[in-house]
Write an enzyme that holds these catalytic residues in place. Structure first.
Site, mmCIF file in Angstrom:
data_model
loop_
_atom_site.group_PDB
_atom_site.id
_atom_site.type_symbol
_atom_site.label_atom_id
_atom_site.label_comp_id
_atom_site.label_asym_id
_atom_site.label_seq_id
_atom_site.Cartn_x
_atom_site.Cartn_y
_atom_site.Cartn_z
ATOM 1 N N VAL A 33 0.828 -1.148 0.131
ATOM 2 C CA VAL A 33 -0.285 -0.033 -0.067
ATOM 3 C C VAL A 33 0.860 1.552 0.053
ATOM 4 O O VAL A 33 0.377 2.266 -0.149
ATOM 5 C CB VAL A 33 -1.102 0.019 1.148
ATOM 6 N N GLY A 34 2.150 1.177 0.139
ATOM 7 C CA GLY A 34 3.009 2.198 0.268
ATOM 8 C C GLY A 34 4.465 1.905 0.039
ATOM 9 O O GLY A 34 4.762 0.708 0.365
ATOM 10 N N GLN A 35 5.125 2.708 -0.653
ATOM 11 C CA GLN A 35 6.663 2.350 -0.886
ATOM 12 C C GLN A 35 7.484 3.523 -0.958
ATOM 13 O O GLN A 35 6.721 4.690 -1.375
ATOM 14 C CB GLN A 35 6.759 1.692 -2.185
ATOM 15 N N GLY A 36 8.517 3.543 -0.451
ATOM 16 C CA GLY A 36 9.585 4.949 -0.759
ATOM 17 C C GLY A 36 10.907 4.416 0.001
ATOM 18 O O GLY A 36 11.231 3.380 -0.101
ATOM 19 N N SER A 37 11.618 5.546 -0.038
ATOM 20 C CA SER A 37 13.172 5.453 0.204
ATOM 21 C C SER A 37 13.167 4.785 1.643
ATOM 22 O O SER A 37 14.242 4.097 2.009
ATOM 23 C CB SER A 37 13.855 6.632 0.406
ATOM 24 N N GLY A 67 11.355 2.271 2.970
ATOM 25 C CA GLY A 67 10.912 0.790 2.755
ATOM 26 C C GLY A 67 9.571 0.610 2.075
ATOM 27 O O GLY A 67 9.317 1.368 1.343
ATOM 28 N N LYS A 100 4.581 -1.787 8.364
ATOM 29 C CA LYS A 100 5.633 -0.828 7.851
ATOM 30 C C LYS A 100 6.974 -1.374 7.945
ATOM 31 O O LYS A 100 7.268 -1.828 9.012
ATOM 32 C CB LYS A 100 5.892 0.401 8.300
ATOM 33 N N ASP A 150 7.025 16.201 8.509
ATOM 34 C CA ASP A 150 6.798 15.666 7.132
ATOM 35 C C ASP A 150 5.037 15.571 7.181
ATOM 36 O O ASP A 150 4.587 14.693 6.512
ATOM 37 C CB ASP A 150 7.194 14.330 6.853
#
Length: 410
Positions: free
Chosen positions: A80-84, A86, A103, A199
């Protein structure tokens, strides 16, 4: 050591007949897990190829204060989510049927994880809750921290995009609800806990599309700010970065979150970002085009090193001309109070909550557009209200909600 392991989905068929198995695969790099026990957390976890879609992660939690340890099984469903940082994947607890978000972040073995430490401090209706956590390792001996979080299906970002794509404005009741709950979450983390999120953006604001309750998530950049201690200035996503961060300030305060909240409110009213800069400098240009050139005093408040810098002289654009003419004047006024160059002149989160823009939410007759009741807005805890004046409390908690705060002698 707690027992951990994974099982193929077929062996748990009786438990998960109703579980949906998505075709989307999780990255292969996290499919080769070894056991890792964390003595301090008393929550272990994952062994084997456990995070591939449809596979079962079995972990043991609890065991504190003489309580028996409890085995919990999760079926990995989809990313459901991806980024730097993980990835975040959706999973289902097979014992309860509850959906959770897990997460998974790479952990430097030399340090404690600040996000985990922060999450353990937090307990608030407008902050995503940490259920438990576990460590795992890959064959490369990389250590991963897995945070098991409550799952909330939508984000303010996607809800806002839904309206802008349809060429519609977000109903003002939703703008009020979302902004109020953002400010309430900030009042809690700033005042009650002393944490700066660093953020704030629509993507980090989860929303339940049925109840419209909002929860602040992703504390990966969050930090307890200590006066006199420097912090990194390259923090916060570009469109929502406070000007002092663009100026490279390192002794900023929680007011950077207030600026970001003002940007989110403006974006919900406009249907697009207020300051869509392509770079750090361009970001500052976008801000100056609206707020005008900062005065020498304002620059000093943001970063004293820039007081002699020559900026192009641009007049401020009147706030009411930036928004659609049907935008409530109270909304425009609140934006102007949050988006001040001088950090110390920005409204606090608690001051924002009692702003007249939110008076409709305090009316006992207000309902969601579908006729349902509003989400919980006044279930304050003592920690949230410490130091609040009687005058502020009387504005904050309407008469019909006083019973929810029985600890107050109002």
């Amino acid at each position: 050591m707690a027992s951990v392991g994974t099982l193929p989905a077929s062996s748990m068929a009786t438990k998960q007949s109703n579980a949906s198995i998505c075709a989307e695969k999780l990255p292969e790099g996290i499919n080769e897990m070894k056991i890792k026990d964390d003595k301090e957390m008393e929550a272990a976890v994952v062994d084997g190829n456990g995070t591939e879609t449809g596979h079962i992660i079995v972990t043991t939690i609890g065991g504190k204060n003489g309580q028996p340890k409890q085995t919990i099984s999760y079926m990995a469903e989809r990313i459901v989510g991806q980024g730097s940082f993980g990835i975040v994947f959706q999973a289902k607890c097979l014992e309860t049927g509850e959906t959770v978000a897990i997460k998974k972040v790479l952990q430097d073995k030399r340090y404690k994880n600040r996000e985990l430490q922060t999450m353990r401090l937090l307990d608030h209706p407008n902050v995503v809750s940490l259920k438990h956590c576990f460590f795992s390792t890959t064959e490369k001996d990389e250590l991963y921290l897995n945070l098991v979080l409550e799952y909330v299906p939508e984000t303010v970002y996607r809800v806002s995009k839904h309206y802008s794509r349809a060429n519609q404005r977000m109903p003002i009741i939703y703008v009020k609800l979302y902004t109020y709950q953002i400010c309430r979450a900030l009042a809690y983390i700033h005042g009650g806990v002393g944490v700066c999120h660093r953020d704030i953006k629509p993507q980090n604001l989860l929303v339940n599309p049925h109840t419209h309750q909002v929860k602040l998530c992703d504390f990966g950049s969050a930090k307890v700010l200590v006066k006199g201690e420097p912090n990194i200035s390259y923090i916060c996503s570009r469109y929502y970065r406070a000007p002092e961060l663009i100026f490279g300030a390192t002794e900023y305060t929680t007011t950077i979150d207030i600026w970001s909240a003002g940007c989110v409110l403006a974006e919900l009213l406009l249907g697009q970002p207020l300051f869509p800069g392509e770079s750090g400098v361009d970001q500052l240009v976008e801000i100056i085009k609206v707020l005008g050139t900062p005065t020498r005093e304002e620059i000093k408040c943001m970063n004293p090193n820039y007081t002699e810098f020559k900026f192009p002289q641009i007049k401020a654009h009147p706030w009411h001309k930036i928004f659609h003419k049907r935008t409530p004047p109270e909304a425009v006024d609140l934006v102007s109070r949050l988006l001040q160059y001088s950090p110390n002149l920005r409204s606090t989160a608690m001051e924002a909550i009692v702003h007249p823009f939110f008076d409709e939410l305090r009316d006992p007759n207000t309902r969601l557009p579908n006729g349902r009741a509003l989400p919980p807005l006044f279930n304050f805890k003592p920690q949230e209200l410490k130091g609040a004046s009687l005058e502020l409390l009387s504005k904050l908690i309407p008469d019909h909600a006083r019973k929810q705060c029985s600890f107050l002698a109002l």
